[in-house]
Design a protein around this motif. Structure first.
Motif, short mmCIF file in Angstrom:
data_model
loop_
_atom_site.label_atom_id
_atom_site.label_comp_id
_atom_site.label_asym_id
_atom_site.label_seq_id
_atom_site.Cartn_x
_atom_site.Cartn_y
_atom_site.Cartn_z
N ASN A 126 -64.69 62.39 22.82
CA ASN A 126 -64.77 61.44 21.71
C ASN A 126 -66.07 61.70 20.96
OD1 ASN A 126 -62.38 60.24 22.62
ND2 ASN A 126 -63.51 58.87 24.00
N ASP A 130 -59.32 64.39 21.02
CA ASP A 130 -59.57 63.01 21.43
C ASP A 130 -59.85 62.15 20.20
OD1 ASP A 130 -59.49 63.16 24.45
OD2 ASP A 130 -60.96 64.72 24.02
N ASP A 131 -60.40 60.95 20.45
CA ASP A 131 -60.64 59.98 19.39
C ASP A 131 -62.02 60.22 18.78
OD1 ASP A 131 -58.21 58.99 20.20
OD2 ASP A 131 -59.11 57.44 21.48
N ASP A 132 -62.05 60.55 17.51
CA ASP A 132 -63.30 60.89 16.83
C ASP A 132 -63.60 59.87 15.72
OD1 ASP A 132 -63.42 63.20 18.41
OD2 ASP A 132 -62.18 64.29 16.97
N HIS A 133 -64.87 59.70 15.43
CA HIS A 133 -65.33 58.77 14.40
C HIS A 133 -66.20 59.54 13.41
CE1 HIS A 133 -67.84 54.99 13.22
NE2 HIS A 133 -66.97 55.32 12.30
N GLY A 149 -55.29 62.48 18.20
CA GLY A 149 -56.11 61.36 18.60
C GLY A 149 -56.11 60.22 17.60
N GLN A 150 -56.78 59.12 17.99
CA GLN A 150 -56.96 57.95 17.13
C GLN A 150 -58.31 58.10 16.43
OE1 GLN A 150 -54.51 55.70 16.73
NE2 GLN A 150 -53.27 56.92 18.16
N ASN A 151 -58.31 58.61 15.23
CA ASN A 151 -59.54 58.96 14.53
C ASN A 151 -59.81 57.97 13.39
OD1 ASN A 151 -59.72 61.55 16.01
ND2 ASN A 151 -57.91 62.06 14.81
N ARG A 152 -61.09 57.81 13.09
CA ARG A 152 -61.52 56.93 12.00
C ARG A 152 -62.48 57.68 11.10
NH1 ARG A 152 -64.61 52.41 13.66
NH2 ARG A 152 -65.27 53.61 15.48
N ASP A 170 -58.34 66.71 11.25
CA ASP A 170 -58.11 66.23 12.61
C ASP A 170 -56.71 65.63 12.68
OD1 ASP A 170 -58.28 65.38 15.20
OD2 ASP A 170 -60.32 64.58 14.98
#
Length: 401
Positions: A29, A50-53, A68-71, A65
């Motif tokens: 992450n 994975d989840d990236d911000h 994953g659950q990205n923001r 990307d």
């Protein structure tokens, strides 16, 4: 700057020679903060699984990307999947090249009864870019000189490939003073009463075409777009004044222009277009020109061109033999697979080890792969920055075009 849990691992300042920076986040992450004045160089950030911000407060930053659950704050994420092959030591499975350029030039010649000796010089320049296959852009150019006509012909084309897409556009141009046709009069009952040279017609032609197309398969394409043609048949010129056309003066003589549209289909099943040992090639073009400009009525035409390659395997073996002499432990069988040019596994292993060099935790890639097997990824690092610099040391060495 690259950091993890408050510990800084890498910091670098890039000068204007850096054209583009690519940051691969890989697994975990991750958090990214991009800030500053923006502008050059362009920054591309490729997320992991994975989840990236992401937080972007500057311009010139592109995010990619699809997992994953990205923001993303202050920017948008390109979520279109990129279908690429994983890193491997096999030279035939490496991802396509995505940086630098390659130029191929060649001089040839031939003889034609209407044109005399023709000197032909030209080639192409490929520029490679991010997620653009087979290239980001290609510039084709060819100049010919005919000694019999004492004039030139120039053909050129610019092709631009959209990133992560099969779609492309192409602009092609033609300027020729060596075009030669024959005119025997209207109808199917005309007869040749004099020498064949008496019915020749010398023309000057200009043309341009714009195509929007898509690629499918390995080297197949379909395209459609507008086309413009203009010709000048000078009846009073020295070349035409003593010929049949000067007495007949048919419709279309003098200055004549037309505009329309064309559809092209190219099917290429050859194993290697530049030196094919097997396979076939087919090109079809259908054109339609409406009543406009100098046309008094509409017309259409269909063009077709095909070829078949059936080279004996022994010819390719004779070519592979001198190539292998450069490396004492390489065998001709390694360069030939099923009677066609292949990739030597020994050479692949040698070159795969030199794809990346560690310098302060960052991997720098150089172009050391064989022709048409362009490495594009630095494997195995938690964070990888790839620098595309405009320096002679990082240009590809074109060996076979």
């Amino acid at each position: 700057t690259l950091a993890s849990k408050g510990t800084e691992y890498f910091r670098r300042r890039f000068d204007p020679a850096t054209h583009e920076i690519r940051l691969f986040l890989h697994g975990g992450n991750d958090r990214l903060l991009a800030q500053g004045a923006g502008g050059s160089p362009r920054v591309r950030v490729i997320g992991g699984g994975d989840d990236d911000h992401y937080r972007v407060t500057t311009s010139g930053v592109h995010l990619y990307d699809e997992k994953g659950q990205n923001r993303a704050e202050g920017g948008s994420i390109n979520t279109k999947p990129w279908d690429w092959k994983p890193d491997t030591a096999s030279a035939t499975q490496l991802p396509p090249r995505d940086w630098g350029k390659r130029t191929f030039l060649a001089m040839t010649g031939y003889f034609a009864t209407d044109l005399g000796a023709v000197i032909d010089y030209g080639g192409f320049t490929d520029r490679y870019g991010f997620r653009s296959v087979p290239y980001a852009s290609r510039l084709d150019y060819r100049l010919q000189y005919a000694t019999g006509r004492k004039s030139f012909r120039f053909t050129g084309a610019l092709t631009n490939q959209f990133a992560n897409s099969n779609t492309f556009w192409r602009l092609s141009v033609l300027a020729s003073g060596i075009e030669t046709v024959r005119w025997y009069g209207l109808g199917n009952e005309t007869q040749q009463t004099g020498d064949r040279s008496f019915y020749k017609v010398s023309q000057t032609q200009l043309g341009a075409g714009l195509r929007l197309g898509t690629r499918f398969g390995t080297r197949n394409s379909f395209s459609i777009g507008p086309e413009v043609r203009w010709a000048h048949t000078d009846i009073g010129s020295k070349a035409n004044s003593d010929r049949f056309i000067a007495t007949d003066i048919p419709y279309g003589a003098g200055r004549f222009g037309m505009a329309g549209a064309a559809v092209e289909l190219r099917l290429d099943g050859r194993d290697f277009p530049g030196f094919a040992s097997k396979g076939a090639h087919l090109f079809l073009k259908a054109s339609a020109f409406p009543k406009a400009w100098d046309l008094v009525e509409s017309f259409s035409r269909l063009e077709a061109e095909g070829s078949l390659a059936l080279a004996p395997p022994g010819i390719l073996a004779s070519v592979a033999q001198p190539l292998c002499r450069r490396h004492q432990d390489l065998r001709p069988s390694a360069l030939l697979r099923n009677g066609a040019p292949g990739r030597c596994p020994h050479l692949a292993r040698i070159q795969s080890r030199s794809l990346c060099r560690r310098r302060g935790g960052v991997r720098f890639r150089r172009d050391t792969a064989p022709p048409d097997t362009h490495p594009t990824h630095c494997p195995g690092a938690a964070g990888c920055i790839r620098l595309l610099r405009r320096r002679k040391g990082l240009r590809q060495r074109s060996e076979f075009g």
